[in-house]
Enzyme design. Sequence first.
Site, PDB file in Angstrom:
ATOM      1  N   TYR A   6      -3.390  -0.831  -9.704  1.00  0.00           N
ATOM      2  CA  TYR A   6      -2.021  -0.458 -10.083  1.00  0.00           C
ATOM      3  C   TYR A   6      -1.903  -0.004 -11.535  1.00  0.00           C
ATOM      4  O   TYR A   6      -0.885  -0.240 -12.180  1.00  0.00           O
ATOM      5  CB  TYR A   6      -1.048  -1.636  -9.870  1.00  0.00           C
ATOM      6  CG  TYR A   6      -1.062  -2.239  -8.495  1.00  0.00           C
ATOM      7  CD1 TYR A   6      -0.721  -1.490  -7.379  1.00  0.00           C
ATOM      8  CD2 TYR A   6      -1.392  -3.579  -8.306  1.00  0.00           C
ATOM      9  CE1 TYR A   6      -0.724  -2.052  -6.104  1.00  0.00           C
ATOM     10  CE2 TYR A   6      -1.394  -4.148  -7.038  1.00  0.00           C
ATOM     11  CZ  TYR A   6      -1.066  -3.371  -5.951  1.00  0.00           C
ATOM     12  OH  TYR A   6      -1.054  -3.933  -4.702  1.00  0.00           O
ATOM     13  N   TYR A 133       6.940  -5.134   1.615  1.00  0.00           N
ATOM     14  CA  TYR A 133       5.559  -4.920   1.173  1.00  0.00           C
ATOM     15  C   TYR A 133       4.655  -5.700   2.118  1.00  0.00           C
ATOM     16  O   TYR A 133       4.821  -6.909   2.298  1.00  0.00           O
ATOM     17  CB  TYR A 133       5.349  -5.406  -0.270  1.00  0.00           C
ATOM     18  CG  TYR A 133       3.906  -5.225  -0.704  1.00  0.00           C
ATOM     19  CD1 TYR A 133       3.477  -4.034  -1.277  1.00  0.00           C
ATOM     20  CD2 TYR A 133       2.959  -6.227  -0.483  1.00  0.00           C
ATOM     21  CE1 TYR A 133       2.158  -3.844  -1.631  1.00  0.00           C
ATOM     22  CE2 TYR A 133       1.634  -6.050  -0.836  1.00  0.00           C
ATOM     23  CZ  TYR A 133       1.234  -4.862  -1.408  1.00  0.00           C
ATOM     24  OH  TYR A 133      -0.080  -4.675  -1.754  1.00  0.00           O
ATOM     25  N   ASP A 223       5.159 -11.863   8.334  1.00  0.00           N
ATOM     26  CA  ASP A 223       4.094 -11.714   7.353  1.00  0.00           C
ATOM     27  C   ASP A 223       4.332 -12.786   6.291  1.00  0.00           C
ATOM     28  O   ASP A 223       5.136 -12.608   5.375  1.00  0.00           O
ATOM     29  CB  ASP A 223       4.142 -10.302   6.748  1.00  0.00           C
ATOM     30  CG  ASP A 223       3.166 -10.132   5.589  1.00  0.00           C
ATOM     31  OD1 ASP A 223       2.517 -11.120   5.203  1.00  0.00           O
ATOM     32  OD2 ASP A 223       3.076  -9.009   5.058  1.00  0.00           O
ATOM     33  N   LYS A 250      -3.647 -15.184   1.150  1.00  0.00           N
ATOM     34  CA  LYS A 250      -3.472 -15.728  -0.203  1.00  0.00           C
ATOM     35  C   LYS A 250      -3.799 -17.226  -0.302  1.00  0.00           C
ATOM     36  O   LYS A 250      -4.941 -17.597  -0.473  1.00  0.00           O
ATOM     37  CB  LYS A 250      -2.060 -15.447  -0.697  1.00  0.00           C
ATOM     38  CG  LYS A 250      -1.809 -13.966  -0.970  1.00  0.00           C
ATOM     39  CD  LYS A 250      -0.489 -13.753  -1.654  1.00  0.00           C
ATOM     40  CE  LYS A 250      -0.123 -12.297  -1.803  1.00  0.00           C
ATOM     41  NZ  LYS A 250      -0.792 -11.610  -2.881  1.00  0.00           N
TER      42      LYS A 250
HETATM   43  C1  LIG Z   1       3.702 -10.141   2.057  1.00  0.00           C
HETATM   44  C2  LIG Z   1       2.327  -9.600   1.801  1.00  0.00           C
HETATM   45  N1  LIG Z   1       1.598  -9.137   2.815  1.00  0.00           N
HETATM   46  C3  LIG Z   1       0.352  -8.675   2.651  1.00  0.00           C
HETATM   47  C4  LIG Z   1      -0.226  -8.651   1.398  1.00  0.00           C
HETATM   48  C5  LIG Z   1      -1.618  -8.105   1.230  1.00  0.00           C
HETATM   49  O1  LIG Z   1      -2.542  -9.110   1.022  1.00  0.00           O
HETATM   50  P1  LIG Z   1      -3.953  -8.764   0.350  1.00  0.00           P
HETATM   51  O2  LIG Z   1      -3.676  -8.395  -1.059  1.00  0.00           O
HETATM   52  O3  LIG Z   1      -4.756 -10.033   0.498  1.00  0.00           O
HETATM   53  O4  LIG Z   1      -4.545  -7.647   1.135  1.00  0.00           O
HETATM   54  C6  LIG Z   1       0.488  -9.134   0.309  1.00  0.00           C
HETATM   55  C7  LIG Z   1      -0.089  -9.112  -1.048  1.00  0.00           C
HETATM   56  O5  LIG Z   1       0.568  -9.259  -2.048  1.00  0.00           O
HETATM   57  C8  LIG Z   1       1.804  -9.618   0.509  1.00  0.00           C
HETATM   58  O6  LIG Z   1       2.551 -10.063  -0.517  1.00  0.00           O
END
Ligand SMILES: Cc1ncc(COP(=O)(O)O)c(C=O)c1O
Length: 398
Positions: A6, A133, A223, A250
């Site tokens: 980024y 996101y 998610d 995470k």
């Molecule tokens: C809600 C959400 N989904 C998916 C992801 C993607 O995860 P990764 O960075 O482990 O690919 C993130 C990452 O910040 C996220 O906040």
Amino acid sequence: MIWYPYEQMKTMKAPYKIVDANGVYLYTKDSKLIDSVSSWWSVIHGYKHPELNQAIISQAEKFAHVMLGGLTHEPVQKLSEKLQSWLPGDLDYCFFSDSGSVAVEVALKMALQYFMNRGEEQRTMILALEHAYHGDTFKTMEAGDDEDYHFVLKAYGPSRYVVHIPTNIEALEKAFMKYHHRLNCFIVEPLLQGAGGMRMYDVSFLKKARELCDRYGVLLIFDEVATGFGRTGNRFAADLVLPDILVLGKALTGGYIGHGVTVANRKVYEGFYDDNPEHALMHGPTFMGNALACSVALKSIELFEKHDYMSKIRRIEEITRREMKDLSDYRIKEIRIMGGCVCIEVKDSASLKGYQQFAYERGVFSRPFLKYLYAMVPYVIKEEELVKVLDTMKEWFN
Ligand SMILES: Cc1ncc(COP(=O)(O)O)c(C=O)c1O
């Protein structure tokens, strides 16, 4: 040469070089910083945790990794058993991946193929939220709605496969009325939209979503890569409203090793389970179910339960509300607090310029983005450390 995330490499400021980390602290050669970001919201137990370290060491002495194609092993079996018993409802079927983005990809693929397997091939559309996101891979970018991250998608023009709606019930009902026969899923970051600006919304929206998904036979995907493991003040938002597919990442491994899991309920699993080989889920990341990741995830969940992390998170929220109560400033648009997340949204992103260095000089690592100054601290943070993080945020506006 490292290409950093980024960042415009031409103008980026040199990153702080971390030489050690312990508890909530990051160490550079000459400073000690509280990590108010928890390494992108994942390091819930802090750094260099002796039991998490030991879980990895013990497993590494046996083997670090074997593929799941044709092989299996105890850590992945134990972790799937643990998740099956620990997660709500019949979210019982665990498909592991090497990152949150890939785990979301798997969820979206599952939803599409679930309907293809039933012969409902017209269900190609995804309903998603504005400001969503879901990761940086292509389908997750498409389901996401954040031009600041994903403007590259403009090259393709508007997607025919994704509709974005705001988090209000009227918009939700309208979208279901209009698109239900073409939707395979509704995907949300439940309660808290993270990278889209720490936007918080009410559980009544999710309840309505569940109702509409049931009425129209659409799969509901949560998610919880960011929200899972307590961040919203709930263990999982899925404890409040049950999705058909839950995605975790995470904090799954306590922030130790990149890993994700897509957990399907019985209905979804059964949509793949038959004699037709073409109905199998054709996916298989090389590092899925990595033995080190599974071992540390098991230990992480054990710590979460044994040390009553939910009460730690409640305490973080209480202290945050108390400390932020009197903060107001003409530059601030809104202050939002939920569980282990606090966000100050400013009116103009220019008013956060220089904050990172300001915080650094006060012993706090922070990484505001766009108009959002936020903290998502490790849950093991002590009261005085949390107050220091919050005081630093407040001092910026004094
Ligand atoms: C809600 C959400 N989904 C998916 C992801 C993607 O995860 P990764 O960075 O482990 O690919 C993130 C990452 O910040 C996220 O906040």
